[in-house]
Write a protein that holds these residues in place. Structure first.
Motif, PDB file in Angstrom:
ATOM      1  N   SER A   2      37.174 -43.020  64.331  1.00 37.12           N
ATOM      2  CA  SER A   2      38.309 -43.819  63.905  1.00 37.12           C
ATOM      3  C   SER A   2      38.104 -44.356  62.489  1.00 37.12           C
ATOM      4  N   LYS A   3      39.184 -44.861  61.901  1.00 37.56           N
ATOM      5  CA  LYS A   3      39.074 -45.432  60.559  1.00 37.56           C
ATOM      6  C   LYS A   3      38.096 -46.604  60.554  1.00 37.56           C
ATOM      7  N   HIS A   4      38.181 -47.468  61.575  1.00 36.60           N
ATOM      8  CA  HIS A   4      37.285 -48.618  61.641  1.00 36.60           C
ATOM      9  C   HIS A   4      35.828 -48.171  61.683  1.00 36.60           C
ATOM     10  N   GLN A   5      35.539 -47.126  62.461  1.00 40.53           N
ATOM     11  CA  GLN A   5      34.169 -46.617  62.535  1.00 40.53           C
ATOM     12  C   GLN A   5      33.721 -46.027  61.201  1.00 40.53           C
ATOM     13  N   ARG A   6      34.648 -45.310  60.531  1.00 42.06           N
ATOM     14  CA  ARG A   6      34.294 -44.751  59.218  1.00 42.06           C
ATOM     15  C   ARG A   6      33.982 -45.860  58.233  1.00 42.06           C
ATOM     16  N   TRP A   7      34.828 -46.879  58.209  1.00 45.19           N
ATOM     17  CA  TRP A   7      34.624 -47.982  57.279  1.00 45.19           C
ATOM     18  C   TRP A   7      33.309 -48.690  57.551  1.00 45.19           C
ATOM     19  N   SER A   8      33.004 -48.926  58.811  1.00 42.45           N
ATOM     20  CA  SER A   8      31.735 -49.588  59.151  1.00 42.45           C
ATOM     21  C   SER A   8      30.555 -48.741  58.678  1.00 42.45           C
ATOM     22  N   THR A   9      30.645 -47.430  58.880  1.00 48.35           N
ATOM     23  CA  THR A   9      29.563 -46.540  58.465  1.00 48.35           C
ATOM     24  C   THR A   9      29.429 -46.510  56.949  1.00 48.35           C
ATOM     25  N   LEU A  10      30.539 -46.485  56.242  1.00 50.70           N
ATOM     26  CA  LEU A  10      30.493 -46.505  54.785  1.00 50.70           C
ATOM     27  C   LEU A  10      29.839 -47.783  54.271  1.00 50.70           C
ATOM     28  N   LEU A  11      30.168 -48.903  54.883  1.00 52.75           N
ATOM     29  CA  LEU A  11      29.556 -50.169  54.482  1.00 52.75           C
ATOM     30  C   LEU A  11      28.066 -50.185  54.803  1.00 52.75           C
ATOM     31  N   GLU A  12      27.695 -49.544  55.909  1.00 53.27           N
ATOM     32  CA  GLU A  12      26.279 -49.418  56.253  1.00 53.27           C
ATOM     33  C   GLU A  12      25.531 -48.643  55.165  1.00 53.27           C
ATOM     34  N   LEU A  13      26.117 -47.536  54.722  1.00 57.25           N
ATOM     35  CA  LEU A  13      25.485 -46.727  53.686  1.00 57.25           C
ATOM     36  C   LEU A  13      25.347 -47.523  52.392  1.00 57.25           C
ATOM     37  N   LEU A  14      26.361 -48.311  52.075  1.00 64.98           N
ATOM     38  CA  LEU A  14      26.289 -49.142  50.879  1.00 64.98           C
ATOM     39  C   LEU A  14      25.200 -50.200  51.006  1.00 64.98           C
ATOM     40  N   ALA A  15      25.105 -50.819  52.198  1.00 65.03           N
ATOM     41  CA  ALA A  15      24.086 -51.849  52.411  1.00 65.03           C
ATOM     42  C   ALA A  15      22.691 -51.276  52.257  1.00 65.03           C
ATOM     43  N   ALA A  16      22.512 -50.041  52.686  1.00 63.37           N
ATOM     44  CA  ALA A  16      21.184 -49.423  52.646  1.00 63.37           C
ATOM     45  C   ALA A  16      20.829 -48.888  51.261  1.00 63.37           C
ATOM     46  N   LYS A  17      21.825 -48.309  50.557  1.00 65.91           N
ATOM     47  CA  LYS A  17      21.529 -47.603  49.313  1.00 65.91           C
ATOM     48  C   LYS A  17      22.067 -48.269  48.057  1.00 65.91           C
ATOM     49  N   GLY A  18      23.057 -49.132  48.215  1.00 65.70           N
ATOM     50  CA  GLY A  18      23.657 -49.774  47.048  1.00 65.70           C
ATOM     51  C   GLY A  18      24.783 -48.981  46.428  1.00 65.70           C
ATOM     52  N   ARG A  19      24.819 -47.656  46.664  1.00 69.91           N
ATOM     53  CA  ARG A  19      25.916 -46.817  46.169  1.00 69.91           C
ATOM     54  C   ARG A  19      26.050 -45.599  47.065  1.00 69.91           C
ATOM     55  N   ILE A  20      27.233 -45.011  47.072  1.00 66.62           N
ATOM     56  CA  ILE A  20      27.465 -43.779  47.823  1.00 66.62           C
ATOM     57  C   ILE A  20      28.327 -42.853  46.978  1.00 66.62           C
ATOM     58  N   GLU A  21      28.160 -41.549  47.212  1.00 67.03           N
ATOM     59  CA  GLU A  21      28.970 -40.520  46.566  1.00 67.03           C
ATOM     60  C   GLU A  21      29.925 -39.934  47.608  1.00 67.03           C
ATOM     61  N   VAL A  22      31.090 -39.525  47.151  1.00 70.53           N
ATOM     62  CA  VAL A  22      32.126 -39.034  48.060  1.00 70.53           C
ATOM     63  C   VAL A  22      31.625 -37.851  48.884  1.00 70.53           C
ATOM     64  N   GLU A  23      31.063 -36.860  48.234  1.00 74.19           N
ATOM     65  CA  GLU A  23      30.657 -35.656  48.952  1.00 74.19           C
ATOM     66  C   GLU A  23      29.523 -35.942  49.926  1.00 74.19           C
ATOM     67  N   GLU A  24      28.604 -36.797  49.518  1.00 75.91           N
ATOM     68  CA  GLU A  24      27.501 -37.183  50.399  1.00 75.91           C
ATOM     69  C   GLU A  24      28.037 -37.888  51.650  1.00 75.91           C
ATOM     70  N   ALA A  25      28.983 -38.818  51.450  1.00 73.07           N
ATOM     71  CA  ALA A  25      29.563 -39.550  52.576  1.00 73.07           C
ATOM     72  C   ALA A  25      30.375 -38.622  53.466  1.00 73.07           C
ATOM     73  N   ALA A  26      31.109 -37.694  52.857  1.00 74.57           N
ATOM     74  CA  ALA A  26      31.917 -36.757  53.641  1.00 74.57           C
ATOM     75  C   ALA A  26      31.030 -35.911  54.549  1.00 74.57           C
TER      76      ALA A  26
END
Length: 266
Positions: A2-26
């Protein structure tokens, strides 16, 4: 996902790495790059991250949390609990949040839940959907940049271990407010003693939160059930709802319901 799950995961990646790339996240989320770009754009509109060319970076100090808060973000149980708690809150409510790893997730779920809200002109002001009263500095910092949430902090002396404000100043503010619902994170739930936490000053603040609220919701994973802690917050007679995970023992759930507590497991 779901969108909520995607958003939570994206925020998790940001918390861990400080930045994310579109292709990496996809790749990590197994969705298209276009979907990730839309998600990042929407999160940026809510001031939850900063968009960059090809990705995003974390937004300011809201991600610079102690290790206990960063590690808790990996706990899917607490995220499910937080999502369920957010559904118990109505638009226009005044919501109290004490500090803790689970209530930190609840704050994020509330920010996501109230962020959709229709189309508006760029730059147009956003009317607050919720008012959140908290004694947790990290929650206040995270929600202060959310235009759809009015954030009220209690004041007080900060405890660096938990980011919670305590003491006479905290008590003075809470005595002047009225809450529709309070969400409490706790360290122990006992069928006889009620809900507890490790620090007596935090317990007194959480107790006052409960006294000022029309409805009291405890958000706690199943490991807290049957556990005792040093300082008692209140008895089960003051608790309206417990939101926990499916690991909650059946016997404990039965005793809680017999005490008049609505039990929700997710």
């Amino acid at each position: 996902m779901s969108k909520h799950q995607r958003w939570s995961t994206l925020l998790e990646l940001l918390a861990a790495k400080g930045r994310i790339e579109v292709e990496e996240a996809a790749t990590a989320l197994e969705v298209s790059g276009a979907t990730i770009r839309r998600d990042l754009d929407e999160l940026a509109e809510q001031h939850m991250l900063v968009r960059t060319r090809g990705g995003a970076i974390a937004h300011g100090v809201s991600y610079e949390l102690p290790l206990r808060y960063k590690s808790s973000r990996q706990t899917s149980q607490k995220q499910r609990i937080a999502a369920a708690v957010s559904k118990l809150v109505s638009d226009g409510d005044v919501v109290g949040l004490n500090g803790g790893t689970t209530t930190t997730e609840v704050a994020r779920a509330l920010a996501l839940r109230t962020g959709g809200g229709g189309v508006r002109e760029p730059g147009a002001p956003v009317a607050p959907v919720l008012t959140v009263v908290t004694n947790a500095l990290n929650i206040a910092a995270d929600l202060a940049v959310r235009p759809q949430i009015k954030i009220v902090t209690t004041g007080g002396v900060a405890r660096p271990q938990t980011f919670e404000l305590v003491g006479p100043l905290t008590v003075g503010v809470l005595r002047e407010v009225v809450l529709d619902v309070v969400v409490l994170g706790v360290d122990g739930i006992d069928p006889d003693l009620g809900v507890m936490t490790h620090q007596e000053d935090e317990a007194s603040v959480s107790r006052l939160f409960a006294e000022r609220a029309q409805r009291v919701v405890v958000a706690a994973d199943s490991s807290k059930t049957g556990r005792r802690a040093f300082a008692r917050i209140c008895g089960l007679d003051r608790i309206d709802v417990l939101v926990s995970d499916t690991g909650l023992p059946a016997e404990a759930a039965t005793r809680l319901r017999e005490a008049g507590v609505e039990v929700i497991t997710v």
